[in-house]
Design a protein around this motif. Structure first.
Motif, PDB file in Angstrom:
ATOM      1  N   LYS A  98      51.313 -38.666  48.171  1.00  0.00           N
ATOM      2  CA  LYS A  98      51.265 -39.874  47.524  1.00  0.00           C
ATOM      3  C   LYS A  98      50.420 -41.087  47.788  1.00  0.00           C
ATOM      4  O   LYS A  98      49.681 -41.716  47.063  1.00  0.00           O
ATOM      5  CB  LYS A  98      52.849 -40.441  47.117  1.00  0.00           C
ATOM      6  CG  LYS A  98      52.849 -41.165  46.174  1.00  0.00           C
ATOM      7  CD  LYS A  98      54.352 -41.315  45.358  1.00  0.00           C
ATOM      8  CE  LYS A  98      54.467 -42.514  44.565  1.00  0.00           C
ATOM      9  NZ  LYS A  98      53.347 -42.817  43.779  1.00  0.00           N
ATOM     10  N   GLU A  99      50.727 -41.180  49.237  1.00  0.00           N
ATOM     11  CA  GLU A  99      49.786 -42.371  49.796  1.00  0.00           C
ATOM     12  C   GLU A  99      48.267 -41.970  49.497  1.00  0.00           C
ATOM     13  O   GLU A  99      47.518 -42.978  49.192  1.00  0.00           O
ATOM     14  CB  GLU A  99      49.825 -42.568  51.179  1.00  0.00           C
ATOM     15  CG  GLU A  99      51.400 -43.087  51.719  1.00  0.00           C
ATOM     16  CD  GLU A  99      51.598 -43.160  52.969  1.00  0.00           C
ATOM     17  OE1 GLU A  99      50.858 -42.677  53.788  1.00  0.00           O
ATOM     18  OE2 GLU A  99      52.780 -43.800  53.367  1.00  0.00           O
ATOM     19  N   LEU A 115      46.899 -40.043  47.181  1.00  0.00           N
ATOM     20  CA  LEU A 115      46.602 -40.308  45.750  1.00  0.00           C
ATOM     21  C   LEU A 115      46.435 -41.796  45.638  1.00  0.00           C
ATOM     22  O   LEU A 115      45.658 -42.417  44.719  1.00  0.00           O
ATOM     23  CB  LEU A 115      47.460 -39.512  44.868  1.00  0.00           C
ATOM     24  CG  LEU A 115      47.702 -38.118  44.924  1.00  0.00           C
ATOM     25  CD1 LEU A 115      48.794 -37.607  44.295  1.00  0.00           C
ATOM     26  CD2 LEU A 115      46.337 -37.612  44.387  1.00  0.00           C
ATOM     27  N   ASP A 116      47.436 -42.630  45.734  1.00  0.00           N
ATOM     28  CA  ASP A 116      47.392 -44.093  45.593  1.00  0.00           C
ATOM     29  C   ASP A 116      46.551 -44.799  46.076  1.00  0.00           C
ATOM     30  O   ASP A 116      45.949 -45.914  45.791  1.00  0.00           O
ATOM     31  CB  ASP A 116      48.746 -44.648  46.002  1.00  0.00           C
ATOM     32  CG  ASP A 116      49.909 -44.282  45.346  1.00  0.00           C
ATOM     33  OD1 ASP A 116      49.804 -43.805  44.097  1.00  0.00           O
ATOM     34  OD2 ASP A 116      51.000 -44.474  45.748  1.00  0.00           O
ATOM     35  N   ASN A 117      45.857 -44.465  47.239  1.00  0.00           N
ATOM     36  CA  ASN A 117      44.526 -44.879  48.110  1.00  0.00           C
ATOM     37  C   ASN A 117      43.356 -44.517  47.292  1.00  0.00           C
ATOM     38  O   ASN A 117      42.285 -44.702  48.006  1.00  0.00           O
ATOM     39  CB  ASN A 117      44.807 -44.759  49.502  1.00  0.00           C
ATOM     40  CG  ASN A 117      45.872 -45.296  50.272  1.00  0.00           C
ATOM     41  OD1 ASN A 117      46.274 -46.552  49.578  1.00  0.00           O
ATOM     42  ND2 ASN A 117      46.364 -44.604  51.308  1.00  0.00           N
ATOM     43  N   ASN A 118      43.269 -43.708  46.241  1.00  0.00           N
ATOM     44  CA  ASN A 118      41.995 -42.964  45.627  1.00  0.00           C
ATOM     45  C   ASN A 118      41.328 -42.246  46.806  1.00  0.00           C
ATOM     46  O   ASN A 118      40.122 -42.004  46.684  1.00  0.00           O
ATOM     47  CB  ASN A 118      41.436 -44.139  45.057  1.00  0.00           C
ATOM     48  CG  ASN A 118      40.611 -43.752  44.005  1.00  0.00           C
ATOM     49  OD1 ASN A 118      41.079 -43.097  43.150  1.00  0.00           O
ATOM     50  ND2 ASN A 118      39.475 -44.520  43.556  1.00  0.00           N
ATOM     51  N   SER A 119      41.859 -41.423  47.756  1.00  0.00           N
ATOM     52  CA  SER A 119      41.412 -40.576  48.552  1.00  0.00           C
ATOM     53  C   SER A 119      40.417 -39.559  48.224  1.00  0.00           C
ATOM     54  O   SER A 119      39.516 -39.187  48.879  1.00  0.00           O
ATOM     55  CB  SER A 119      42.248 -40.144  49.580  1.00  0.00           C
ATOM     56  OG  SER A 119      42.898 -40.947  50.158  1.00  0.00           O
ATOM     57  N   GLU A 131      39.295 -40.076  41.067  1.00  0.00           N
ATOM     58  CA  GLU A 131      40.027 -39.937  40.206  1.00  0.00           C
ATOM     59  C   GLU A 131      40.451 -38.577  39.975  1.00  0.00           C
ATOM     60  O   GLU A 131      39.695 -37.815  39.976  1.00  0.00           O
ATOM     61  CB  GLU A 131      39.283 -40.505  38.809  1.00  0.00           C
ATOM     62  CG  GLU A 131      39.143 -41.921  38.778  1.00  0.00           C
ATOM     63  CD  GLU A 131      38.420 -42.422  37.534  1.00  0.00           C
ATOM     64  OE1 GLU A 131      38.477 -41.667  36.391  1.00  0.00           O
ATOM     65  OE2 GLU A 131      37.720 -43.424  37.390  1.00  0.00           O
ATOM     66  N   TYR A 168      56.558 -37.141  40.027  1.00  0.00           N
ATOM     67  CA  TYR A 168      56.490 -38.324  40.922  1.00  0.00           C
ATOM     68  C   TYR A 168      55.200 -38.819  41.337  1.00  0.00           C
ATOM     69  O   TYR A 168      55.067 -40.094  41.467  1.00  0.00           O
ATOM     70  CB  TYR A 168      57.062 -37.784  42.262  1.00  0.00           C
ATOM     71  CG  TYR A 168      57.220 -38.643  43.315  1.00  0.00           C
ATOM     72  CD1 TYR A 168      57.776 -39.862  43.090  1.00  0.00           C
ATOM     73  CD2 TYR A 168      56.877 -38.276  44.696  1.00  0.00           C
ATOM     74  CE1 TYR A 168      57.884 -40.776  44.183  1.00  0.00           C
ATOM     75  CE2 TYR A 168      56.933 -39.126  45.764  1.00  0.00           C
ATOM     76  CZ  TYR A 168      57.454 -40.482  45.527  1.00  0.00           C
ATOM     77  OH  TYR A 168      57.444 -41.381  46.700  1.00  0.00           O
ATOM     78  N   TYR A 169      54.135 -37.779  41.337  1.00  0.00           N
ATOM     79  CA  TYR A 169      52.680 -38.238  41.533  1.00  0.00           C
ATOM     80  C   TYR A 169      52.030 -38.886  40.240  1.00  0.00           C
ATOM     81  O   TYR A 169      51.141 -39.711  40.273  1.00  0.00           O
ATOM     82  CB  TYR A 169      52.072 -37.082  41.980  1.00  0.00           C
ATOM     83  CG  TYR A 169      52.364 -36.470  43.433  1.00  0.00           C
ATOM     84  CD1 TYR A 169      52.856 -37.472  44.366  1.00  0.00           C
ATOM     85  CD2 TYR A 169      52.234 -35.282  43.905  1.00  0.00           C
ATOM     86  CE1 TYR A 169      53.408 -37.051  45.635  1.00  0.00           C
ATOM     87  CE2 TYR A 169      52.561 -34.593  45.039  1.00  0.00           C
ATOM     88  CZ  TYR A 169      53.238 -35.590  46.012  1.00  0.00           C
ATOM     89  OH  TYR A 169      53.712 -35.120  47.249  1.00  0.00           O
ATOM     90  N   SER A 171      48.198 -39.987  31.690  1.00  0.00           N
ATOM     91  CA  SER A 171      47.087 -40.597  32.207  1.00  0.00           C
ATOM     92  C   SER A 171      45.701 -39.619  31.859  1.00  0.00           C
ATOM     93  O   SER A 171      44.570 -40.132  32.283  1.00  0.00           O
ATOM     94  CB  SER A 171      47.394 -40.536  34.035  1.00  0.00           C
ATOM     95  OG  SER A 171      47.577 -39.146  34.290  1.00  0.00           O
TER      96      SER A 171
END
Length: 326
Positions: A135-136, A138-142, A145, A194-195, A227
């Motif tokens: 999740k981190e 994904l949230d950090n755009n690693s 998109e 969740y993601y 999304s």
């Protein structure tokens, strides 16, 4: 406040994954266990140093020392036990799948909404470090998109994930809601919610190819998230041993994340990140649940979220509300 637990259904899942964790979390204590087979309940209590055991659920629910219950029976019994606990004001932590189908999940959510007690669903991978790390990322755009997610769980009949006799409750739809898909896919699909948030639409189909049990053994499904992210999933529990796979690929505009929901690694493009899971894999979630019951945080997994999950599972199996709780 100390959360004093009673376990309803002290079977295999409680031996290591969850049961011992209730005494290892702050402000938490396992007070009693219940199983319809009283001798097995007594044996569990003896082996795990639990002070009380019961062979009758009503007796345990009315134990004045208990203020929360963990329901770990086969899914057919989740709804009646949860409704009984919520009615008398006991907090509830209920195993997955939350119920046999979405209709029952809705009934549980409605009961939780009007109860003075709280309810959380045991989608515990949300709290496990490996899945928090994803999740981190994904949230950090690693990986840029996210465009699409491809998930595959293919297992032979000899695989550890599906080991056991062909008559066990997991492949008896009137007890489990379906087959191994209903036992394992809640972990996987809950992570997708969740993601990636709310789904826009979903559909699928299932069939019983091998006809070794009453349950379907091949399930396929697609989700379009609000999304714009797409998901494709394939579950097959009758492949040869050389064709087994447990893989989820999240593909973005700048790379991809690959992991096994029932494994211990993440691959971020060419980088391998390995994890050691907690000794009691539910312990991080149980800690969050205790804090939620004590008004110290939000609900780590609400009944409403579980309703959405069950709606997706019903759609994938073309089997809405075929079975109802015992």
């Amino acid at each position: 406040m100390q959360i004093n637990w009673g376990i309803i259904g002290c079977g295999d899942v409680t031996e290591k994954k969850s049961g011992p964790a209730f005494n290892k979390v702050p402000n938490s204590r396992l007070v009693a266990v219940m199983r319809r087979d009283g001798e097995k309940a007594a044996d569990y209590a003896r082996r795990h140093s639990v002070g009380k055991w019961y062979g009758d659920s009503d007796a345990m629910l009315n134990d004045p020392d208990i203020n929360a219950v963990y329901i770990a029976t086969p899914p057919a019994f989740h709804l009646p036990y949860a409704l009984a606990a919520l009615k008398i004001g006991l907090h509830v932590y209920v195993e997955k799948p939350v119920t046999l189908n979405a209709d029952e999940a809705g009934q549980m959510a409605a009961a939780a909404k009007i109860s003075k007690a709280k309810l959380t669903v045991a989608h515990y991978r949300r709290a496990v470090p490996l899945f928090i790390k994803i999740k981190e990322l994904l949230d950090n755009n690693s990986i840029g998109e996210v465009r699409t997610v491809q998930m595959r769980l293919w297992q032979s009949r000899k695989a550890p994930l599906v080991a056991g006799t062909e008559s066990n409750w997991r492949v008896q739809p009137h007890l489990s809601g379906g087959g191994y898909f209903h036992d394992l896919a809640p972990h996987q699909l809950d992570l997708m919610l969740y993601y990636f948030g709310e789904p826009e639409k979903y559909h699928g189909f299932s069939l019983n190819q091998a006809k070794l049990t009453p349950a379907d053994d091949n399930v396929n499904g697609q989700i379009l998230f609000k999304s714009g992210i797409t998901f494709n999933g394939s579950w097959c529990f009758n492949v040869g041993e050389n064709e087994q796979d447990d893989k989820c690929e999240i593909v973005g505009t700048k790379g991809k994340i690959t992991f096994a929901v029932f494994g211990n690694y993440i691959r971020l493009n060419d980088e391998l990140i390995e994890f050691t899971h907690p000794e009691h894999i539910q312990q991080p979630m149980i800690e969050q649940v205790v804090r939620y019951f004590n008004d110290e945080r939000n609900n780590p997994c609400s009944a409403e979220e579980a309703v959405t999950l069950m709606e997706i599972m019903d759609a994938f199996t073309n089997n809405p509300n075929k079975f109802n709780s015992i």
